[in-house]
Design a protein around this motif. Structure first.
Motif, PDB file in Angstrom:
ATOM      1  N   VAL A  13      -2.561 -10.714   9.192  1.00  0.00           N
ATOM      2  CA  VAL A  13      -2.581 -11.308   7.860  1.00  0.00           C
ATOM      3  C   VAL A  13      -1.179 -11.196   7.282  1.00  0.00           C
ATOM      4  CG1 VAL A  13      -3.340  -9.136   6.825  1.00  0.00           C
ATOM      5  CG2 VAL A  13      -3.661 -11.264   5.573  1.00  0.00           C
ATOM      6  N   LEU A  14      -0.738 -12.252   6.628  1.00  0.00           N
ATOM      7  CA  LEU A  14       0.585 -12.306   6.040  1.00  0.00           C
ATOM      8  C   LEU A  14       0.502 -12.129   4.532  1.00  0.00           C
ATOM      9  CD1 LEU A  14       2.000 -15.426   7.941  1.00  0.00           C
ATOM     10  CD2 LEU A  14       2.200 -13.042   8.602  1.00  0.00           C
ATOM     11  N   ALA A  15       1.617 -11.668   3.953  1.00  0.00           N
ATOM     12  CA  ALA A  15       1.842 -11.648   2.500  1.00  0.00           C
ATOM     13  C   ALA A  15       0.908 -10.713   1.755  1.00  0.00           C
ATOM     14  CB  ALA A  15       1.720 -13.052   1.922  1.00  0.00           C
ATOM     15  N   LEU A  16       0.496  -9.608   2.385  1.00  0.00           N
ATOM     16  CA  LEU A  16      -0.232  -8.553   1.687  1.00  0.00           C
ATOM     17  C   LEU A  16       0.667  -7.327   1.619  1.00  0.00           C
ATOM     18  CD1 LEU A  16      -3.978  -8.520   2.813  1.00  0.00           C
ATOM     19  CD2 LEU A  16      -3.019  -9.136   0.606  1.00  0.00           C
ATOM     20  N   TYR A  17       1.049  -6.922   0.410  1.00  0.00           N
ATOM     21  CA  TYR A  17       2.005  -5.839   0.244  1.00  0.00           C
ATOM     22  C   TYR A  17       1.487  -4.700  -0.627  1.00  0.00           C
ATOM     23  CZ  TYR A  17       5.167  -9.397   2.079  1.00  0.00           C
ATOM     24  OH  TYR A  17       5.756 -10.352   2.866  1.00  0.00           O
ATOM     25  N   SER A  18       0.824  -5.012  -1.723  1.00  0.00           N
ATOM     26  CA  SER A  18       0.461  -3.952  -2.660  1.00  0.00           C
ATOM     27  C   SER A  18      -0.705  -4.409  -3.520  1.00  0.00           C
ATOM     28  CB  SER A  18       1.671  -3.592  -3.544  1.00  0.00           C
ATOM     29  OG  SER A  18       1.306  -2.691  -4.560  1.00  0.00           O
ATOM     30  N   ASN A  19      -1.356  -3.437  -4.165  1.00  0.00           N
ATOM     31  CA  ASN A  19      -2.403  -3.728  -5.150  1.00  0.00           C
ATOM     32  C   ASN A  19      -2.214  -2.781  -6.343  1.00  0.00           C
ATOM     33  OD1 ASN A  19      -3.326  -1.317  -4.108  1.00  0.00           O
ATOM     34  ND2 ASN A  19      -5.166  -2.163  -3.191  1.00  0.00           N
ATOM     35  N   HIS A  20      -3.272  -2.551  -7.088  1.00  0.00           N
ATOM     36  CA  HIS A  20      -3.178  -1.773  -8.322  1.00  0.00           C
ATOM     37  C   HIS A  20      -3.022  -0.279  -8.092  1.00  0.00           C
ATOM     38  CE1 HIS A  20      -7.367  -1.441  -7.069  1.00  0.00           C
ATOM     39  NE2 HIS A  20      -7.440  -0.348  -7.807  1.00  0.00           N
ATOM     40  N   VAL A  21      -3.168   0.203  -6.862  1.00  0.00           N
ATOM     41  CA  VAL A  21      -3.079   1.637  -6.586  1.00  0.00           C
ATOM     42  C   VAL A  21      -1.613   2.066  -6.631  1.00  0.00           C
ATOM     43  CG1 VAL A  21      -3.554   3.435  -4.884  1.00  0.00           C
ATOM     44  CG2 VAL A  21      -5.155   1.534  -5.183  1.00  0.00           C
ATOM     45  N   PRO A  22      -1.270   3.134  -7.377  1.00  0.00           N
ATOM     46  CA  PRO A  22       0.132   3.607  -7.398  1.00  0.00           C
ATOM     47  C   PRO A  22       0.607   4.003  -6.011  1.00  0.00           C
ATOM     48  CG  PRO A  22      -1.131   4.581  -9.191  1.00  0.00           C
ATOM     49  CD  PRO A  22      -2.127   3.885  -8.320  1.00  0.00           C
ATOM     50  N   HIS A  23       1.866   3.712  -5.733  1.00  0.00           N
ATOM     51  CA  HIS A  23       2.419   4.007  -4.414  1.00  0.00           C
ATOM     52  C   HIS A  23       2.722   5.497  -4.277  1.00  0.00           C
ATOM     53  CE1 HIS A  23       6.211   3.348  -6.796  1.00  0.00           C
ATOM     54  NE2 HIS A  23       6.504   4.483  -6.183  1.00  0.00           N
ATOM     55  N   ALA A  24       2.986   5.900  -3.060  1.00  0.00           N
ATOM     56  CA  ALA A  24       3.420   7.270  -2.752  1.00  0.00           C
ATOM     57  C   ALA A  24       4.743   7.191  -2.004  1.00  0.00           C
ATOM     58  CB  ALA A  24       2.373   8.004  -1.917  1.00  0.00           C
ATOM     59  N   LEU A  25       5.600   8.182  -2.226  1.00  0.00           N
ATOM     60  CA  LEU A  25       6.935   8.202  -1.635  1.00  0.00           C
ATOM     61  C   LEU A  25       7.111   9.510  -0.880  1.00  0.00           C
ATOM     62  CD1 LEU A  25       9.488   6.351  -1.664  1.00  0.00           C
ATOM     63  CD2 LEU A  25      10.397   7.857  -3.439  1.00  0.00           C
ATOM     64  N   ARG A  26       7.710   9.413   0.299  1.00  0.00           N
ATOM     65  CA  ARG A  26       7.967  10.613   1.099  1.00  0.00           C
ATOM     66  C   ARG A  26       9.324  10.485   1.775  1.00  0.00           C
ATOM     67  NH1 ARG A  26       3.738  10.500   6.035  1.00  0.00           N
ATOM     68  NH2 ARG A  26       4.484  12.646   6.090  1.00  0.00           N
ATOM     69  N   PHE A  27       9.949  11.631   2.019  1.00  0.00           N
ATOM     70  CA  PHE A  27      11.258  11.680   2.669  1.00  0.00           C
ATOM     71  C   PHE A  27      11.108  12.334   4.033  1.00  0.00           C
ATOM     72  CE2 PHE A  27      15.324  13.829   3.561  1.00  0.00           C
ATOM     73  CZ  PHE A  27      16.164  12.720   3.542  1.00  0.00           C
ATOM     74  N   HIS A  28      11.586  11.648   5.069  1.00  0.00           N
ATOM     75  CA  HIS A  28      11.519  12.158   6.434  1.00  0.00           C
ATOM     76  C   HIS A  28      12.853  12.822   6.772  1.00  0.00           C
ATOM     77  CE1 HIS A  28      10.639  12.407  10.706  1.00  0.00           C
ATOM     78  NE2 HIS A  28       9.427  11.957  10.475  1.00  0.00           N
TER      79      HIS A  28
END
Length: 892
Positions: A13-28
């Motif tokens: 599926v194309l062009a699905l990136y985000s919705n109403h759920v807040p994102h999470a960020l992590r550092f590797h």
């Protein structure tokens, strides 16, 4: 017929990136890179912040994801009442059961996880074991938990915010309430730790932002946002970074506050089309990441004068479900998509970096440019596109896309190469400006556009100048609304279908009617396959008609849909007609046989369909879905047996395809779960490995006689001059001195019997390996020998005796050597050495082997193993050569 579709299979599926759920960020730490996690339905995606390229897609859950959180090792996801822990950003490694209501908040805290649900339960979990460490219950009427955070340097402490406005600081280890804050008479919507210890930011439902010291219970400063509740808070961090606080709003605006001067620094209006789900500053960098329910992820950089931000990177799809899709060009790699959000976008099937956004249509493009920067006016925007047509023939010269808009008579032109709306608004003369545009088609040469309207008129326009070039018929082409228009390849004929149940044939140059065909029902849409001359019409009674434009007769009639037919498309060769309808079915009709050959159900009703000009992908859009779904054509990969389906055929449901990660991006894994090193010994169980020795070590074994003849000296060797200060040494890698020998006068010319029975170290180890079946020691000795030494060792296998009863027992070493070669082939290691040693062994001892029944039995088993190994290698070689030939032919 098996379940599902026999012709198409879900690809991605194309062009699905985000919705109403807040994102999470992590550092590797190992990759030294930030990774972004966003939810998309029942799975979450992992993106690299540097390029915003997708690097991983998780496995699907049973319900849609509500909350995302991550720490250094795991990703925690809440879907309904279930909390799951993901490792490697893909598979579930732990599930936490215990909530009776939907989980709304997650907070990783070291070896523990804190979760809160809608019923007032707050549970502290042991991450490794999955056990409940602590359970707290709050009365939703007095303290409904709405926000949660861990204050920096506060060991085992959690700060809880409520929708009533009060805050509470708890020690989750001792289960004690440490302090209660009365609040500010407004519900808490966001809590965020500031770079300063003891200071937190509190966002409220009234738009007020409070910077509060929780140790002294003192409010340091406060701001008020006029755009409604605070949806997100983010502090900029770094030693040299200015003290800035970013706040998000439900209207998609972002405000930046200067904490030193205590005033509004700048604002970013319409950063998203919907509410800001989350905003996060990268630690020590001037970058802000935001996501929202408008299916967009954006990275903002602060390099403007006055502290303003500009858009650095973006991944954005439709913020409302797409309704019309068409392939653009003849390579089948680009898909034009028009959505209910009013935008026109192009999605690439190769890589998302080739995606384009042609923007939102405007009523007056020049007037909108004169407006102030940062402000948009909804009354200048055009409504959603209902129909479009595109041709790539002259797109480098002028606009090659024409679109009809909902409720408007004027149609717009778009330029694909410039990714903008064109300069022309095509509409008929003033005396005929009634109705709305309903159908459009561009001629194959790309010079003219034919547009039908609800008033029954069909007008022709020149795309280069945008001028009106006449209409079909005297006043109107049809007595009802025009449902479809089409032009054939040579621009000789034009075909129109109207709600008056008529299909009419017009001469394109003279604009005169040459015939008509009465239809059994009113047509809903029309599609022409120019190469075959087949014209398909979808009728309001859920039936399909196929008309031959040469004979102007109905050649096929199909019935079977139980709902309105939304769209249809032809295969490139004109053999198949694929239709989608509101009965949630996708049907494929075979035109030569006049039968239904494939049918399957989908979970959501499809709204549009398009089959690529190369026939490799079928593309669909669906109700209440923001994605563009790709289905693989199985007939291109192998033979597919298609049989006519019976009239009472009951289709089965096919799962919609999901998102796949790009192979070009590096997959990110948790730091403690990195892939372990696999040695050649570990790979030998599945693969064939080589010895990595020089080729001369095994390639020269079959040509030793030729090498000796070529290197034979022409003159006898002469004794070197005496050099008493040099000690004689033995040839080899390890320097060793020779033992003293007797002079010629005292040395005997006869060999002793002890020398005849003396064995080398290799032969002794080979004899001993028969007891343990471990041939590593003799094999390592043989690897250290050169080709001449290997030849001597193999020749001596039978030179020490004449049979099994000989003192040396030489005859027993032939099966031992065969078993050593068999162990090498069974382990898959040193494949090249095994072949070279075996070839020399058979050349030297073939006559002796034929007289030894034990050796012949062992040799027969070795032959079977050789045949099986070569069969696997030959299959791999054939597959690789086939793929290489295909790649070469594609490049040519």
């Amino acid at each position: 017929m098996p379940g599902g579709s026999s012709l198409f299979s879900g690809f991605r599926v194309l062009a699905l990136y985000s919705n109403h759920v807040p994102h999470a960020l992590r550092f590797h730490k190992k990759h030294r890179e930030f990774y972004l996690l966003t939810a998309a339905g029942k799975c979450f995606h992992t993106y690299s912040v540097n390029k915003l390229g997708i690097v991983s897609v998780s496995n699907s859950l049973s319900d849609d994801i509500n909350v995302l959180a991550a720490d250094r090792m795991l990703v925690f996801v809440a879907a309904g009442r279930l909390v799951s822990a993901f490792a490697r950003n893909k598979e579930v490694v732990m599930c936490y059961h215990g909530h009776e209501q939907e989980v709304r908040l997650l907070l990783p805290l070291g070896d523990q996880l804190v979760s809160a649900d809608a019923g007032g339960d707050v549970i502290v979990w042991d991450v490794q074991g999955g056990d409940i460490y602590l359970r707290l219950h709050f009365d939703s009427a007095s303290f409904s938990v709405s926000a949660m955070m861990h204050p920096s340097t506060y060991l085992n402490k959690v700060l809880l915010g409520s929708s009533q406005g009060a805050l509470q600081l708890w020690n989750i280890k001792t289960s004690k309430l440490l302090f209660a804050f009365p609040g500010w008479a407004a519900g808490v919507t966001a809590l965020q730790q500031s770079p300063a210890v003891d200071v937190v930011g509190v966002g409220t439902a009234t738009g007020r932002i409070i910077i509060h010291n929780i140790r002294l219970d003192e409010t340091l400063m406060s701001f008020t946002q006029d755009w409604g509740p605070i949806s997100s808070l983010a502090f900029r961090t770094g030693d040299t970074a200015p003290p800035i606080l970013a706040s998000g709003s439900p209207q998609g605006h972002i405000a930046f506050w200067d904490l030193e001067r205590r005033h509004l620094l700048t604002q970013q209006r319409h950063a998203h089309n919907t509410a800001i789900a989350a905003a996060t500053f990268l630690h020590g960098e001037p970058l802000l990441i935001t996501n929202g329910a408008d299916n967009a992820i954006k990275v903002w950089i602060f390099d403007q004068e006055g502290g303003g931000a500009r858009l650095l990177r973006c991944r954005q799809g439709h913020s409302a479900p797409p309704t019309t899709i068409r392939h653009h060009g003849n390579d089948g790699k680009n898909i034009l998509s028009a959505g209910q959000d009013g935008t026109l976008q192009s999605f690439s099937t190769v890589h998302e970096r080739f995606n384009k956004s042609l923007g939102h249509g405007s009523i007056n493009k020049k007037k909108e440019k004169k407006k102030k920067k940062g402000l948009t006016f909804e009354h200048l925007r055009l409504p959603a596109i209902t129909a479009l047509s595109s041709v790539a023939a002259r797109q480098s010269d002028w606009d090659g896309i024409v679109a009809c808009h909902r409720g408007r008579l004027a149609t717009t032109t778009w330029n694909y190469q410039r990714c903008t709306m064109g300069d022309h608004h095509l509409q008929p003369p003033r005396e005929h400006r009634t109705g709305i545009a309903t159908a459009v088609d561009i001629t194959s040469c790309g010079n003219f556009a034919v547009i039908g309207s609800s008033s029954g008129r069909v007008d022709v326009y020149n795309l280069q100048s945008g001028l009106h070039r006449g209409g079909l018929g005297a006043e109107r082409a049809h007595s009802g609304a025009v449902r479809g228009v089409a032009t054939e390849t040579l621009n000789q004929m034009t075909f129109t279908a109207g709600s008056d149940w008529l299909l009419k044939f017009w001469r394109f140059k003279t604009r005169k009617q040459e015939g008509e065909l009465k239809l059994p029902a009113a047509p809903a849409s029309m599609m022409l396959h120019r190469d075959s001359g087949m014209l398909a019409l979808a009728l309001d009674d859920f039936t399909l008609l196929v008309v031959d434009i040469e004979t102007r007769r109905i050649v096929r009639k199909f019935a079977g849909h139980q709902g309105n037919i939304n769209d249809m498309t032809f295969s490139p060769d004109g053999r198949w007609l694929v239709t989608v309808a509101m009965d949630c079915t996708i049907r494929t009709w075979d035109l030569p046989s006049g039968s239904l050959v494939d049918c399957f159900l989908v979970a959501m009703a499809p709204t549009s369909v398009s089959l690529s000009p190369t026939g490799d992908f079928l593309v669909t859009t669906h109700v209440d879905s923001l994605g563009v779904y790709l289905w693989t054509n199985k007939s291109l990969c192998g033979p597919v047996g298609l049989r006519p389906l019976p009239a009472d055929f009951l289709p089965t449901e096919e799962t919609l395809p999901g998102v796949t990660a790009d192979a070009s991006e590096q997959e990110v894994t948790s730091e403690d779960f990195d892939d372990a090193y696999e040695s050649a010994e570990q790979l030998g169980a599945e693969l064939v490995t080589l010895s990595l020795l020089p080729e001369s070590r095994w390639k020269s074994l079959m040509h030793l006689d030729t090498i000796k003849r070529r290197n034979k000296p022409t003159a006898p060797p002469s004794a070197p001059p005496s050099a008493p200060f040099f000690l004689p040494t033995v040839t080899g890698l390890t320097p060793r001195f020779t033992s003293p020998v007797a002079t010629e006068e005292t040395q005997s010319r006869l060999l002793g019997s002890s020398l005849l029975t003396q064995r080398s170290e290799f032969l002794c180890d080979l004899q001993a390996a028969l007891q343990t079946s471990c041939f590593d020691r003799p094999l390592s000795l043989l690897k250290d020998c050169g080709p001449a030494a290997v030849s001597v060792e193999i020749t001596c296998l039978t030179s020490l005796g004449g049979g099994a009863t000989s003192p040396g027992g030489g005859a027993s070493l032939l099966p031992a050597f065969i078993q050593m070669i068999d162990s090498m082939l069974a382990s898959g290691r040193d494949f090249d050495l095994a072949q070279g040693y075996l070839a020399l062994f058979l050349k030297v001892h073939l006559r002796s082997l034929s007289q030894d029944p034990v050796a012949m039995a062992a040799l027969l088993g070795l032959s079977n193993r050789l045949e099986a190994g070569w069969a696997e290698l030959r299959t791999s070689f054939d597959q690789s050569m086939c793929l290489l030939s295909y790649a070469k032919s594609a490049l040519l």
